[in-house]
Design a protein around this motif. Sequence first.
Motif, short mmCIF file in Angstrom:
data_model
loop_
_atom_site.label_atom_id
_atom_site.label_comp_id
_atom_site.label_asym_id
_atom_site.label_seq_id
_atom_site.Cartn_x
_atom_site.Cartn_y
_atom_site.Cartn_z
N ALA B 331 0.84 -1.21 0.00
CA ALA B 331 0.00 0.00 0.00
C ALA B 331 0.87 1.25 0.00
N GLY B 332 1.85 1.30 0.89
CA GLY B 332 2.68 2.50 1.00
C GLY B 332 3.41 2.80 -0.29
N ILE B 333 3.97 1.78 -0.90
CA ILE B 333 4.75 2.01 -2.12
C ILE B 333 3.83 2.30 -3.30
N TRP B 334 2.69 1.63 -3.35
CA TRP B 334 1.73 1.90 -4.42
C TRP B 334 1.28 3.37 -4.38
N MET B 335 1.02 3.85 -3.17
CA MET B 335 0.56 5.23 -3.06
C MET B 335 1.64 6.23 -3.46
N GLU B 336 2.87 5.95 -3.03
CA GLU B 336 3.92 6.92 -3.34
C GLU B 336 4.40 6.80 -4.78
N LYS B 337 4.80 5.58 -5.16
CA LYS B 337 5.44 5.43 -6.46
C LYS B 337 4.43 5.43 -7.59
#
Lengths: 304, 393
Positions: B331-337
């Motif tokens: 979730a965190g990486i999907w949102m940022e990247k």
Amino acid sequence: MTQPLNRRTFLCGATATVATVAGAGVLASMDSSLTETLGDTLEGLLQKQYQRMTPEEIQEALARIERRARRRQGVTIRCVNTPPRNQVTFGFALNLSRCIGARRCVEACFRENNCSEHNQPYIRVISLPKGSWDLTRGDHGFNPATVPEPDRWYLPVQCQQCEDPACVQACPVGATWQEPDGVVVIDYDWCIGCRYCQTACPYWARRFNWREPLVPAARMVSETHYLGNRPRMRGVMEKCTFCLQRTRQGRQPACQEACPTGARIFGNLLDPEGELRYVLEHKTVYRLKEELHTEPKFWYFTDV
Amino acid sequence: MRVLLGMGWSGGWRYRIWLLFLAMLAIPGVSGWVEQQTEGLSVTGMSDAVSWGWYIGQFVFFVGIAASAIILVVPALVWAGQEWRTVALIGEAMAVCAVCASLLFILVDVGRPERFWHGLPFVGTPHFPSSILSWDLLVLLVYLFLNAGLGYWHLRHRLQTRIHPESHRLLPWILVAVLAGIGIHVVTAFLLAGNPSRPFWNTALLAPRFIVTALAAGSGWMILTLVILRHVAGLVVADPVWTLLARVMASVLLINLIFLASEFFVAFHRPSGHSLFMQSLWSGQGDTPFHGLWMKGAWALQVCATVGSLWALWRGVTHGWLVCAALLTVAGIWMEKGVGLIVGGFLPTPLGEWASYHPTWIEYRVTLAIMAMVLFLFSLLVRIILAVEARTR
Ligand code: SF4
Ligand code: SF4
């Protein structure tokens, strides 16, 4: 080798025959304008990139553009492909001391280039507080009762016709390139609409047709150029071309003509006697974001 | 080929309903795409200011998943034990599907998809070697064929000879595939980082950070996939697989934190053009849902994921904790990247203007459709892999 006719091949064959006959019938029964539309659409789909077309193919493309304008917008236009002239490289210089933020250039450019009502103009004039060069402090939608305002100065920005353009380098299909007269152009029929050039341009100079362009017939400028102000279509990129439909015929660009204070100086960089060269040699000129090395052919200067 | 395809379609009623469900999920998106094609991209939230958004964000994220799926599991075919074989094949399938997803996200993003052939050699005018976008398409296509070919050959070999191919025959292909995996993600990073016009992306840290976050999200994604497959398809995954994935996830997340910290240092120590977007998250400039909470949330999730995966490792890789950590990571990486980074690069515009970007329902629908179609393909591929395994056991 013959094969017994089985049910399946028979059915396939029959369907294909019926479809062909029906298709031919439909084509024959259409009136000529419809078949012309169909032909134009197909030929348009298969059209080559501008630089790869033969002179005949270009003439056909120009004729198609004229027909399409008549059909779609109900206007008669002339579309040409005047080539660049020898020994000419266009450049621009803009006197910031004279610019009063009237935005006449913006308006004239918009009309001359048959820009869509849905789009933003090519030229952007930014109103900045005096003493600041920080673009994030600029006002793009300024609308005071009178210009100039005492505590502001104005920075008009448009495509800088870079000598090493980031947009051209970015385009994955070679739909945008620099012409021999230094103008960076787009083949609207070749652009795939990926918008990478828009991302790469440091001057935010490119405009995308997010929807079918809307140009009221009443204000359609009818003298057009294939690489310039001819009608565009949905899903492609466009931008300032130094009005090459005018300037390649020896006229001045619309923005230069419209400026009420004479802040804009346009000309041939290779002409040592020209006003442009005089300014470049005698004034302190500078270029916007020169440090990004796109080598704009657009200079700014002041009177003092 | 036909045998393999037949295996993909066969399955119980639950499997069929699942496929049907995915197909239904794709319908609103397909109609949304048709609308986008007839109306123009104006039906999306994008504009001249933020001219790439949700679609390109997904593209970047899925390129990362594609790259990491191979880097993570395929080397195990050569160097690790038998228990990795099936997992490696699933990784191949994941890579193929993720590349398909990223290509589809590009396709729906362009204004004139019918002109795609303009970029092909011979008939078109591909802009080599200048355009990074041309490069990106090339490496993605090469990667797709490489992985599809490798996976197909592996399966066929297995089916015909009942054994996995020998390591030394796979080795050269695997080396090429791993290099291509790194290649697709580095080129995608260069696509953004190579623009001095966009200071927020214009950093040498982008490519290394892309690789690291891809490995983190990729191992998280792999863990979640394997957990789901264990439940719905009875896939047996040996302990070393879980341990390795958990270790990779925890260690790349730690490296990611160092990268993130140095981004923050550069952005806030002495502000510059590069820091404008990051500062706007606190100063309240800009008007997109991706300002403020979205990005801050993404960073917070990444920190939590790091702590969580270390905790999971410490607790001896229990599934509960591992799944939690994997979820946070993805979730965190999907949102940022994904969309956060893309929108951030466009704001403010090169002329200093703060614009807004609000994705529309069409964008969400089309995205859902692409994900559903790709999941459909993934389900078929996994089904085939498991059927081949069952038949040759
Ligand atoms: S100003 Fe932008 S669009 Fe114009 S030539 Fe330079 S990079 Fe290209
Ligand atoms: S939008 Fe058109 S001109 Fe611009 S990079 Fe893409 S294909 Fe080239």
